[in-house]
Design a protein around this motif. Sequence first.
Motif, PDB file in Angstrom:
ATOM      1  N   THR A  18      -8.953 139.805  64.445  1.00 56.96           N
ATOM      2  CA  THR A  18      -7.823 139.008  63.978  1.00 56.96           C
ATOM      3  C   THR A  18      -8.059 137.550  64.316  1.00 56.96           C
ATOM      4  O   THR A  18      -8.891 137.213  65.159  1.00 56.96           O
ATOM      5  N   ASN A  19      -7.337 136.671  63.647  1.00 55.95           N
ATOM      6  CA  ASN A  19      -7.345 135.252  63.992  1.00 55.95           C
ATOM      7  C   ASN A  19      -6.383 135.034  65.144  1.00 55.95           C
ATOM      8  O   ASN A  19      -5.171 135.205  64.991  1.00 55.95           O
ATOM      9  N   LEU A  20      -6.924 134.659  66.280  1.00 62.39           N
ATOM     10  CA  LEU A  20      -6.094 134.546  67.473  1.00 62.39           C
ATOM     11  C   LEU A  20      -5.300 133.244  67.455  1.00 62.39           C
ATOM     12  O   LEU A  20      -5.795 132.198  67.040  1.00 62.39           O
ATOM     13  N   TYR A  40     -20.181 144.821  75.514  1.00 68.56           N
ATOM     14  CA  TYR A  40     -19.242 144.659  74.405  1.00 68.56           C
ATOM     15  C   TYR A  40     -18.034 143.867  74.893  1.00 68.56           C
ATOM     16  O   TYR A  40     -17.395 144.238  75.889  1.00 68.56           O
ATOM     17  N   ILE A  41     -17.719 142.804  74.178  1.00 70.42           N
ATOM     18  CA  ILE A  41     -16.536 141.993  74.485  1.00 70.42           C
ATOM     19  C   ILE A  41     -15.611 142.076  73.275  1.00 70.42           C
ATOM     20  O   ILE A  41     -15.917 141.510  72.223  1.00 70.42           O
ATOM     21  N   ASN A  42     -14.511 142.790  73.436  1.00 70.54           N
ATOM     22  CA  ASN A  42     -13.553 142.983  72.347  1.00 70.54           C
ATOM     23  C   ASN A  42     -12.290 142.186  72.634  1.00 70.54           C
ATOM     24  O   ASN A  42     -11.721 142.288  73.722  1.00 70.54           O
ATOM     25  N   VAL A  43     -11.861 141.403  71.665  1.00 69.71           N
ATOM     26  CA  VAL A  43     -10.675 140.560  71.816  1.00 69.71           C
ATOM     27  C   VAL A  43      -9.631 140.999  70.804  1.00 69.71           C
ATOM     28  O   VAL A  43      -9.918 141.054  69.601  1.00 69.71           O
ATOM     29  N   LEU A  44      -8.443 141.319  71.289  1.00 72.87           N
ATOM     30  CA  LEU A  44      -7.351 141.772  70.429  1.00 72.87           C
ATOM     31  C   LEU A  44      -6.121 140.928  70.688  1.00 72.87           C
ATOM     32  O   LEU A  44      -5.902 140.464  71.819  1.00 72.87           O
ATOM     33  N   GLN A  45      -5.332 140.742  69.659  1.00 71.47           N
ATOM     34  CA  GLN A  45      -4.050 140.061  69.827  1.00 71.47           C
ATOM     35  C   GLN A  45      -2.924 141.048  69.597  1.00 71.47           C
ATOM     36  O   GLN A  45      -2.825 141.663  68.541  1.00 71.47           O
ATOM     37  N   GLN A  46      -2.106 141.240  70.626  1.00 71.65           N
ATOM     38  CA  GLN A  46      -0.931 142.082  70.503  1.00 71.65           C
ATOM     39  C   GLN A  46       0.285 141.199  70.234  1.00 71.65           C
ATOM     40  O   GLN A  46       0.137 139.997  70.019  1.00 71.65           O
ATOM     41  N   GLU A  51       2.694 139.970  72.033  1.00 72.79           N
ATOM     42  CA  GLU A  51       3.005 138.875  72.943  1.00 72.79           C
ATOM     43  C   GLU A  51       1.867 138.555  73.899  1.00 72.79           C
ATOM     44  O   GLU A  51       2.063 137.864  74.890  1.00 72.79           O
ATOM     45  N   SER A  52       0.678 139.052  73.636  1.00 72.99           N
ATOM     46  CA  SER A  52      -0.426 138.813  74.568  1.00 72.99           C
ATOM     47  C   SER A  52      -1.764 138.924  73.854  1.00 72.99           C
ATOM     48  O   SER A  52      -1.862 139.454  72.745  1.00 72.99           O
ATOM     49  N   ILE A  53      -2.783 138.397  74.529  1.00 80.45           N
ATOM     50  CA  ILE A  53      -4.173 138.532  74.086  1.00 80.45           C
ATOM     51  C   ILE A  53      -4.887 139.425  75.094  1.00 80.45           C
ATOM     52  O   ILE A  53      -4.816 139.189  76.304  1.00 80.45           O
ATOM     53  N   ILE A  71      -8.531 142.296  80.528  1.00 81.95           N
ATOM     54  CA  ILE A  71      -7.680 141.148  80.849  1.00 81.95           C
ATOM     55  C   ILE A  71      -6.549 141.091  79.832  1.00 81.95           C
ATOM     56  O   ILE A  71      -6.792 141.148  78.617  1.00 81.95           O
ATOM     57  N   ASN A  72      -5.329 141.002  80.323  1.00 83.50           N
ATOM     58  CA  ASN A  72      -4.152 140.868  79.451  1.00 83.50           C
ATOM     59  C   ASN A  72      -3.495 139.533  79.779  1.00 83.50           C
ATOM     60  O   ASN A  72      -3.000 139.330  80.884  1.00 83.50           O
ATOM     61  N   LEU A  73      -3.477 138.630  78.801  1.00 90.80           N
ATOM     62  CA  LEU A  73      -2.937 137.286  78.994  1.00 90.80           C
ATOM     63  C   LEU A  73      -1.748 137.067  78.071  1.00 90.80           C
ATOM     64  O   LEU A  73      -1.894 137.189  76.848  1.00 90.80           O
ATOM     65  N   PRO A  74      -0.571 136.776  78.615  1.00 90.33           N
ATOM     66  CA  PRO A  74       0.584 136.516  77.748  1.00 90.33           C
ATOM     67  C   PRO A  74       0.368 135.229  76.945  1.00 90.33           C
ATOM     68  O   PRO A  74      -0.144 134.234  77.465  1.00 90.33           O
ATOM     69  N   ILE A  75       0.777 135.246  75.682  1.00 92.29           N
ATOM     70  CA  ILE A  75       0.588 134.090  74.817  1.00 92.29           C
ATOM     71  C   ILE A  75       1.485 132.938  75.257  1.00 92.29           C
ATOM     72  O   ILE A  75       1.092 131.791  75.308  1.00 92.29           O
ATOM     73  N   GLN A  76       2.726 133.240  75.618  1.00 95.84           N
ATOM     74  CA  GLN A  76       3.656 132.234  76.122  1.00 95.84           C
ATOM     75  C   GLN A  76       4.032 132.607  77.538  1.00 95.84           C
ATOM     76  O   GLN A  76       4.501 133.704  77.781  1.00 95.84           O
TER      77      GLN A  76
END
Length: 305
Positions: free
Chosen positions: A192-194, A226-232, A234-236, A299-304
Amino acid sequence: MILNLPPLEKRVVVTAVLIFSALAGFHLFTHQYLELSLWISAIFITIYLYEKSKQEKINYQHARQEWDQITREQENMILKMETMMNDAEKLGILGELAAGIAHEVRNPLTTLKGFLQLMGTDLDEHKKTFVDLMLTEVDRIEMITDEFMSVARPHAPLNKEENVISLLEQVEKLLHPQALLNNVQIVLSTNTNLVPLNCGGNQLKQVFINLMKNAFDAMPSGGNLYINVLQQSESIVIHFIDEGLGMPEEVIAKLGEPFFTQKEGGHGLGIMMCRKIIDAHNGTLEIQSKVGAGTTFTINLPIQR
């Protein structure tokens, strides 16, 4: 009801009930109904008293179990407090060492940075690119010394919008030679486009570098990272998945403790600093591993924040 009694109490109660029943039968046969009613009452009172005694024993056992549970919880709490005090003492010593080390490191860095800037003025654009890269790394070393001192004096991350994929690509480019030496293939993917993340970019790069170097060390014979990046919503979420040796549960539980390490010559501060940085971003770091099957850092990082 009586058949479930303990052996001794069962014999006493059964004997008493049989005697009372025999006396009741005798008075029934002789039509002495008043005495009959008394012995029948005695039978019921005997059974009632036993049932009451049995219930009190059950209540006592439950209370004892609850007390034992409370005692165990208190003992565990005391052990945790002692561990926290020991860690605090270690961090205090580490903070004093950090201040001295950071001071000594900054002096040669200042000289190195000055000469690099001076060299960059006389080079062509192609060579100047390498100098700019070295200057960027010198700036990062300065930032790392600040983070090292934050063990004793934590501070909040800089708030700036950053693209996580861009940060990871910069780290991948930086560590690409080391990955080649370790025969490790880095596979970066996102679906996805983060959205930009409000964070401290240099601090997150430090986390990514630590986790990727740990993955290299965990794969002495090479493999894939493997480095997988997902956007949920409210978080990345970022997964670092290696094909390394893995770790047992008792080792995972200690990761992040000061000076705990399994590396020869290691200091055990890498994961601790990663946790501090991620905590400062209100994020979480989870570790899953299986011996012989690799390790996953999430790693779970909140967007805001």
